[in-house]
Design a protein around this motif. Sequence first.
Motif, PDB file in Angstrom:
ATOM      1  N   GLY A   1      46.410  33.578  28.506  1.00 19.41           N
ATOM      2  CA  GLY A   1      46.285  33.577  29.967  1.00 19.41           C
ATOM      3  C   GLY A   1      45.011  32.911  30.416  1.00 19.41           C
ATOM      4  O   GLY A   1      44.995  32.137  31.373  1.00 19.41           O
ATOM      5  N   ALA A   2      43.916  33.194  29.691  1.00 18.55           N
ATOM      6  CA  ALA A   2      42.645  32.594  30.079  1.00 18.55           C
ATOM      7  C   ALA A   2      42.666  31.096  29.855  1.00 18.55           C
ATOM      8  O   ALA A   2      42.160  30.317  30.664  1.00 18.55           O
ATOM      9  CB  ALA A   2      41.508  33.230  29.280  1.00 18.55           C
ATOM     10  N   ALA A   3      43.292  30.657  28.736  1.00 16.61           N
ATOM     11  CA  ALA A   3      43.338  29.231  28.452  1.00 16.61           C
ATOM     12  C   ALA A   3      44.140  28.492  29.509  1.00 16.61           C
ATOM     13  O   ALA A   3      43.798  27.382  29.921  1.00 16.61           O
ATOM     14  CB  ALA A   3      43.942  29.004  27.067  1.00 16.61           C
TER      15      ALA A   3
ATOM     16  N   ARG B   1      31.768  39.706  29.457  1.00 22.15           N
ATOM     17  CA  ARG B   1      33.192  39.963  29.575  1.00 22.15           C
ATOM     18  C   ARG B   1      33.967  38.760  29.112  1.00 22.15           C
ATOM     19  O   ARG B   1      33.655  37.624  29.428  1.00 22.15           O
ATOM     20  CB  ARG B   1      33.569  40.248  31.025  1.00 22.15           C
ATOM     21  CG  ARG B   1      33.343  41.682  31.416  1.00 22.15           C
ATOM     22  CD  ARG B   1      34.043  41.970  32.737  1.00 22.15           C
ATOM     23  NE  ARG B   1      35.459  41.712  32.663  1.00 22.15           N
ATOM     24  CZ  ARG B   1      36.347  42.538  32.119  1.00 22.15           C
ATOM     25  NH1 ARG B   1      35.947  43.647  31.567  1.00 22.15           N
ATOM     26  NH2 ARG B   1      37.623  42.241  32.113  1.00 22.15           N
ATOM     27  N   SER B   2      35.006  39.010  28.361  1.00 25.04           N
ATOM     28  CA  SER B   2      35.898  37.940  27.952  1.00 25.04           C
ATOM     29  C   SER B   2      37.244  38.571  27.667  1.00 25.04           C
ATOM     30  O   SER B   2      37.377  39.411  26.793  1.00 25.04           O
ATOM     31  CB  SER B   2      35.368  37.241  26.702  1.00 25.04           C
ATOM     32  OG  SER B   2      36.240  36.214  26.306  1.00 25.04           O
TER      33      SER B   2
ATOM     34  N   LEU C   1      37.902  21.763  46.153  1.00 27.77           N
ATOM     35  CA  LEU C   1      37.295  23.093  46.205  1.00 27.77           C
ATOM     36  C   LEU C   1      37.271  23.659  44.790  1.00 27.77           C
ATOM     37  O   LEU C   1      38.323  23.849  44.171  1.00 27.77           O
ATOM     38  CB  LEU C   1      38.105  24.010  47.126  1.00 27.77           C
ATOM     39  CG  LEU C   1      37.554  25.426  47.336  1.00 27.77           C
ATOM     40  CD1 LEU C   1      36.299  25.382  48.202  1.00 27.77           C
ATOM     41  CD2 LEU C   1      38.611  26.324  47.973  1.00 27.77           C
ATOM     42  N   SER C   2      36.083  23.937  44.275  1.00 26.48           N
ATOM     43  CA  SER C   2      35.973  24.482  42.921  1.00 26.48           C
ATOM     44  C   SER C   2      35.847  26.000  42.981  1.00 26.48           C
ATOM     45  O   SER C   2      35.068  26.537  43.769  1.00 26.48           O
ATOM     46  CB  SER C   2      34.771  23.882  42.190  1.00 26.48           C
ATOM     47  OG  SER C   2      33.561  24.198  42.852  1.00 26.48           O
ATOM     48  N   VAL C   3      36.621  26.684  42.155  1.00 25.25           N
ATOM     49  CA  VAL C   3      36.635  28.143  42.098  1.00 25.25           C
ATOM     50  C   VAL C   3      36.382  28.570  40.657  1.00 25.25           C
ATOM     51  O   VAL C   3      37.090  28.161  39.745  1.00 25.25           O
ATOM     52  CB  VAL C   3      37.983  28.715  42.577  1.00 25.25           C
ATOM     53  CG1 VAL C   3      37.967  30.241  42.495  1.00 25.25           C
ATOM     54  CG2 VAL C   3      38.305  28.258  43.991  1.00 25.25           C
ATOM     55  N   ALA C   4      35.362  29.384  40.450  1.00 23.97           N
ATOM     56  CA  ALA C   4      35.103  29.980  39.142  1.00 23.97           C
ATOM     57  C   ALA C   4      35.481  31.453  39.234  1.00 23.97           C
ATOM     58  O   ALA C   4      34.960  32.176  40.085  1.00 23.97           O
ATOM     59  CB  ALA C   4      33.643  29.826  38.758  1.00 23.97           C
ATOM     60  N   ALA C   5      36.399  31.895  38.389  1.00 18.30           N
ATOM     61  CA  ALA C   5      36.893  33.268  38.459  1.00 18.30           C
ATOM     62  C   ALA C   5      36.811  33.919  37.084  1.00 18.30           C
ATOM     63  O   ALA C   5      36.944  33.252  36.054  1.00 18.30           O
ATOM     64  CB  ALA C   5      38.330  33.294  38.968  1.00 18.30           C
ATOM     65  N   ALA C   6      36.592  35.230  37.075  1.00 17.80           N
ATOM     66  CA  ALA C   6      36.597  35.982  35.828  1.00 17.80           C
ATOM     67  C   ALA C   6      37.904  35.700  35.087  1.00 17.80           C
ATOM     68  O   ALA C   6      38.965  35.592  35.712  1.00 17.80           O
ATOM     69  CB  ALA C   6      36.451  37.470  36.110  1.00 17.80           C
ATOM     70  N   PRO C   7      37.883  35.554  33.765  1.00 19.27           N
ATOM     71  CA  PRO C   7      39.066  35.107  33.019  1.00 19.27           C
ATOM     72  C   PRO C   7      40.322  35.924  33.268  1.00 19.27           C
ATOM     73  O   PRO C   7      41.426  35.364  33.298  1.00 19.27           O
ATOM     74  CB  PRO C   7      38.617  35.210  31.556  1.00 19.27           C
ATOM     75  CG  PRO C   7      37.143  35.000  31.617  1.00 19.27           C
ATOM     76  CD  PRO C   7      36.703  35.684  32.888  1.00 19.27           C
ATOM     77  N   GLU C   8      40.184  37.247  33.478  1.00 13.09           N
ATOM     78  CA  GLU C   8      41.376  38.068  33.637  1.00 13.09           C
ATOM     79  C   GLU C   8      42.049  37.905  34.999  1.00 13.09           C
ATOM     80  O   GLU C   8      43.244  38.164  35.136  1.00 13.09           O
ATOM     81  CB  GLU C   8      41.054  39.545  33.372  1.00 13.09           C
ATOM     82  CG  GLU C   8      40.015  40.161  34.302  1.00 13.09           C
ATOM     83  CD  GLU C   8      38.584  39.964  33.853  1.00 13.09           C
ATOM     84  OE1 GLU C   8      38.323  39.035  33.059  1.00 13.09           O
ATOM     85  OE2 GLU C   8      37.721  40.733  34.298  1.00 13.09           O
TER      86      GLU C   8
END
Length: 580
Positions: free
Chosen positions: A9-11, A2-3, A42-49
């Motif tokens: 917005g993602a950038a 997914r991208s 606190l590190s958060v990795a989230a789907a780009p959208e």
Amino acid sequence: MRSSIRGAGAAAAATALVVVVAGSWFGFQQLAQPACSGKIELSVAAAPEVAPAIQSAAAQWVSDGAAVGGTCIAVNVAASDSVDVAAAVASKHGARLAGVGQASGTAVTPDVWVPDSSTWLLRLKTGGAAAFAPGNGASIARSPVVVAVPEPVAEARFGWPEKKVTWIDLLRQVSSDKPIRAGIVEPTQDAAGLSGLLSMTAAASGSGGDAQKATTGALRALATGRSALRQDLLARFPRSTDPTAVASGLGAAALSEEDVIAYNQTKPPIPLAALYLEPSPMPLDYPYAVLPGIEPAKASAARVLYELLTTPGFRNRLAAQALRAPDGNWGDGFKAPQGAPSPAGGAKTVPPAGGTAAGGLDPVAIERAVSSWSIATQSGRMLCVIDVSGSMKEPVASANNASRAQVTVAAASRGLGLFDDSWSIGLWTFSTRLIGNQDWREIVPIGPLSSQRGKLEQGLGSVKPSKGDTGLYDTMLAAYKAVQDEWEPGRVNSVVLFTDGQNDDDDGISQTQLLSELKRLADPEKPVQVVIIGIGGGVNKAELEAITKVTGGGNFVTEDPSKIGDIFLKAIALRPNAPR
């Protein structure tokens, strides 16, 4: 993978550092202080959208001056493709995910992960990450999975927008005399693709007639139009109103509702219709997963951040990203595609708990779909070796008292139906003294399925248990040599051996001799993967692990022989890609 096609917005969300607090969102106004000291990151990795919505919500929190106990908390929100984080988490926890590949050397697992689907969490658990038990897991957003179709095609072939469409309707169009060109993003790496695959194969298996043949046909129809990247798939939709371009372009693909909205916002020559097929496929549900092992202070910060993402205002932030709230409704400014359903009559309320992720997911169905897809879309060279020692006569109560041999043959036959003609497969059986003092017998030599599929089917039908014991070591060495002798480049060359016991051939080589010979024969330029599938309680797992540790591959052991079919599919799907 997914991208999002909304690059800006993602950038913007790629790396955002904002200050938040370790306390309750609902009480922060009363606890706010003029300043804070110290910092917990606190590190958060989230789907780009969904990452921009999370980032903006946290940034607003900071501007309101939130702090608790004088401690500052920095939240780093990174837009990360779910498959990349899944690879890193799998590597950390010792899981193996079919089709995902290895994590990059620089990959770091976050404290909080918001993938696009709970299927990632489930696949990690069933993929061998026994200790992987993330906290929370509730949904913070939703995007239905739809079938995207160019509007002229949707009108002509499906009666859109008036007619309701089912997955059976789509299956008919894909397999008709003038089929729609279907596409899919690699479902082992893409949650929307996996959702579409599950729905399509369910429709095929329930369409009547030969269920496996229909399912395999559906898999191969999708496989011809698969793409590794979402951007590549989207680029194949027609970019001109010329009838020839429409006819030759991509005609249907499982995507998220958000993808369709974002694509149409680019004002393409031919917009996409979003078909909400029945029965509804599994949506993208964006679970909020607090990964195991984080320190208590970070866990407290993660709880507060989650509370912030369940407020009514967050739904409007989701709407700006073309995403729905967890209950399926949408916030202000959401521009729904024509025909989009709005549950609860469009009521604008967010469940206090933020919704429930992973509800109703069937881990067996997901694993089976992923494995079947991997087998149907890869090619290889394999020698299948089946134990025919006397213990294979034992009945399996959970399989209507069919013998272990019959259950094993059924599993191999099912797999054979998934392999396309590009595979080369051979068949041996083994026990002790099947031919003089030789423990194995060649039924069908390794050769292309295009010319010997019928011979293999007949050979499997002839498999019957003997009165002998289990000549495992001699057979394994002979099978390894046979595959290595005619090794083929560009393919995975492998031995897949089924057994319900341990070596008990007193006249054969010892374990030490076997392992020594395998080490001597091993050639990194011509690797031979060994997959051993152990059936029942008589298997010595340590014995099998000693072999695959030398050869590469893996072993899979089940106490219940009736599960051998799914284990066989999983074992084949998890083989590494061929060296180039």
